[in-house]
Design a protein around this motif. Structure first.
Motif, PDB file in Angstrom:
ATOM      1  N   VAL A 150       0.845  -1.202   0.000  1.00 32.30           N
ATOM      2  CA  VAL A 150       0.000   0.000   0.000  1.00 32.30           C
ATOM      3  C   VAL A 150       0.874   1.243   0.000  1.00 32.30           C
ATOM      4  CG1 VAL A 150      -1.761   1.282   1.262  1.00 32.30           C
ATOM      5  CG2 VAL A 150      -1.860  -1.218   1.190  1.00 32.30           C
ATOM      6  N   PHE A 151       1.913   1.250   0.836  1.00 34.97           N
ATOM      7  CA  PHE A 151       2.806   2.406   0.887  1.00 34.97           C
ATOM      8  C   PHE A 151       3.536   2.599  -0.438  1.00 34.97           C
ATOM      9  CE2 PHE A 151       2.340   2.057   5.513  1.00 34.97           C
ATOM     10  CZ  PHE A 151       2.273   3.404   5.870  1.00 34.97           C
ATOM     11  N   ALA A 152       3.885   1.492  -1.101  1.00 32.69           N
ATOM     12  CA  ALA A 152       4.590   1.591  -2.382  1.00 32.69           C
ATOM     13  C   ALA A 152       3.727   2.261  -3.451  1.00 32.69           C
ATOM     14  CB  ALA A 152       5.018   0.205  -2.850  1.00 32.69           C
ATOM     15  N   LEU A 153       2.413   2.124  -3.314  1.00 36.67           N
ATOM     16  CA  LEU A 153       1.514   2.778  -4.276  1.00 36.67           C
ATOM     17  C   LEU A 153       1.690   4.290  -4.268  1.00 36.67           C
ATOM     18  CD1 LEU A 153      -1.798   0.767  -3.704  1.00 36.67           C
ATOM     19  CD2 LEU A 153      -0.320   0.651  -5.708  1.00 36.67           C
ATOM     20  N   PHE A 154       2.079   4.843  -3.110  1.00 33.44           N
ATOM     21  CA  PHE A 154       2.220   6.296  -3.006  1.00 33.44           C
ATOM     22  C   PHE A 154       3.330   6.810  -3.904  1.00 33.44           C
ATOM     23  CE2 PHE A 154      -0.412   5.770   0.705  1.00 33.44           C
ATOM     24  CZ  PHE A 154      -1.093   6.971   0.804  1.00 33.44           C
ATOM     25  N   TYR A 155       4.489   6.150  -3.902  1.00 34.94           N
ATOM     26  CA  TYR A 155       5.587   6.700  -4.708  1.00 34.94           C
ATOM     27  C   TYR A 155       5.634   6.133  -6.121  1.00 34.94           C
ATOM     28  CZ  TYR A 155       8.180   2.548  -2.998  1.00 34.94           C
ATOM     29  OH  TYR A 155       8.579   1.272  -2.687  1.00 34.94           O
ATOM     30  N   THR A 156       4.850   5.089  -6.425  1.00 36.36           N
ATOM     31  CA  THR A 156       4.829   4.576  -7.793  1.00 36.36           C
ATOM     32  C   THR A 156       3.650   5.102  -8.614  1.00 36.36           C
ATOM     33  OG1 THR A 156       3.648   2.578  -7.064  1.00 36.36           O
ATOM     34  CG2 THR A 156       6.046   2.445  -7.225  1.00 36.36           C
ATOM     35  N   ILE A 157       2.542   5.448  -7.962  1.00 41.49           N
ATOM     36  CA  ILE A 157       1.350   5.888  -8.701  1.00 41.49           C
ATOM     37  C   ILE A 157       0.779   7.193  -8.162  1.00 41.49           C
ATOM     38  CG2 ILE A 157      -1.000   5.295  -9.405  1.00 41.49           C
ATOM     39  CD1 ILE A 157      -0.272   2.368  -9.210  1.00 41.49           C
ATOM     40  N   ILE A 158       0.498   7.231  -6.859  1.00 42.10           N
ATOM     41  CA  ILE A 158      -0.279   8.336  -6.290  1.00 42.10           C
ATOM     42  C   ILE A 158       0.462   9.669  -6.366  1.00 42.10           C
ATOM     43  CG2 ILE A 158      -1.359   9.209  -4.175  1.00 42.10           C
ATOM     44  CD1 ILE A 158      -1.954   6.303  -3.422  1.00 42.10           C
ATOM     45  N   ALA A 159       1.710   9.718  -5.876  1.00 37.54           N
ATOM     46  CA  ALA A 159       2.471  10.969  -5.904  1.00 37.54           C
ATOM     47  C   ALA A 159       2.680  11.481  -7.334  1.00 37.54           C
ATOM     48  CB  ALA A 159       3.804  10.800  -5.185  1.00 37.54           C
ATOM     49  N   PRO A 160       3.131  10.633  -8.296  1.00 39.22           N
ATOM     50  CA  PRO A 160       3.264  11.127  -9.666  1.00 39.22           C
ATOM     51  C   PRO A 160       1.942  11.609 -10.269  1.00 39.22           C
ATOM     52  CG  PRO A 160       4.489   9.092  -9.396  1.00 39.22           C
ATOM     53  CD  PRO A 160       3.670   9.265  -8.159  1.00 39.22           C
TER      54      PRO A 160
END
Length: 311
Positions: free
Chosen positions: A268-278
């Motif tokens: 879930v945390f990895a989603l932030f820097y791979t999808i959500i933040a960009p």
């Protein structure tokens, strides 16, 4: 190099085994990916086709958008496609490529965000010397340093992944190939490798985050002496950058700056820097930025009217 494996592919366990959740995630992430590409392309083209490109802040922003466009295809398309299949596999070669590209573009993004913070520091704390300090040559050098830093950051991690021996288990409890999940299925003691990962990845993220935190502390302290209008204008750009930094750095520090282990929450945390933040970068940098909104309306209206006149 001696081959230290007898497997040709890995099985990714993905985000969830629930079919309903997978369908929901497919629709959600497909929308996010399209929005991410469209938003970053809009920013990139708008800046490159306007006088804003000559300003250091927008020059760095255009490079940030370009990196996001390059960074997300390393993981997101594979994740979206895997949500529609029952058996999620990735070849050994593509797995190693994912390890390299995610850390290369991710590391480059970290250093670009640092360059953007330096630009804001000079603009607010040393306004009389801003034009001299942030000339185009120095901006080019900072961007070049960011790309070199991304490569220097990624090669040791890629090398660690390449020398791991794989003889049996090939199920990776993640939705993409990363160094910690790979170490879990490697047939060797990975304690030393885990320490090296924390050194090369976690410490880089932590030190950079601390530098950014201190720099923005200095900026906020300096703004006390500015007028209310000056503070509002400066904070409008600073808060945008701080939001992006928190979205990107928070999960990275959580995952890589700890003993080499895996938690279910990592995915879930990895989603932030791979999808959500960009995906949120274009929104964050445009919704609170009057110059960007004005330029985007002007350029895309001109292109629309030009196309209609041509027809």
């Amino acid at each position: 190099m001696e081959i230290r494996r007898n497997i040709s592919e890995f099985i990714l366990l993905g985000l969830s085994h629930d079919q309903t959740i997978q369908i929901f995630c497919f629709v959600l992430f497909l929308f996010c990916y399209v929005a991410l590409l469209v938003g970053n392309f809009l920013i990139l083209i708008s800046i490159r086709c306007s006088p804003l490109y000559n300003q250091p802040m927008y020059y760095f922003l255009s490079h940030l958008s370009f990196i996001d466009i390059c960074y997300t295809p390393t993981v997101t398309p594979k994740l979206i496609a895997d949500l529609l299949v029952e058996r999620k596999t990735i070849s050994y070669g593509n797995c190693m490529l994912q390890v390299f590209t995610t850390h290369f573009f991710g590391g480059t993004e970290i250093f670009i965000l640092t360059a953007m913070a330096f630009d804001r520091y000079v603009a607010i704390c040393k306004p009389l010397h801003y034009v001299v300090i942030m000339n185009r040559t120095r901006c080019n050098l900072l961007v070049l340093a960011a790309w070199v830093g991304g490569a220097v950051h990624s090669f040791p991690l890629f090398s660690i992944a390449m020398v791991l021996p794989f003889y049996g288990p090939n199920e990776i409890d993640h939705y993409f190939c990363d160094i910690f999940p790979l170490q879990k299925v490697a047939c060797t003691d990975t304690y030393v490798a885990g320490v090296l990962v924390i050194t090369f990845s976690g410490m880089v993220a932590l030190v950079t985050f601390v530098v950014l935190f201190v720099s923005y502390g200095i900026i906020l302290f300096t703004l006390r002496n500015h007028s209310a209008e000056g503070r509002h204008k400066a904070l409008s750009t600073c808060w945008s950058h701080i939001t992006v930094v928190v979205l990107f750095f928070g999960p990275v520090v959580f995952i890589y700056l700890r003993p080499p282990t895996i938690f279910p929450e990592d995915k879930v945390f990895a989603l932030f820097y791979t999808i959500i933040a960009p995906m949120f970068n274009p929104l964050i940098y445009t919704l609170r930025n009057t110059e960007m909104k004005t330029v985007m309306r002007k350029i895309w209206c001109q292109m629309l009217f030009s196309k209609e006149a041509h027809n």
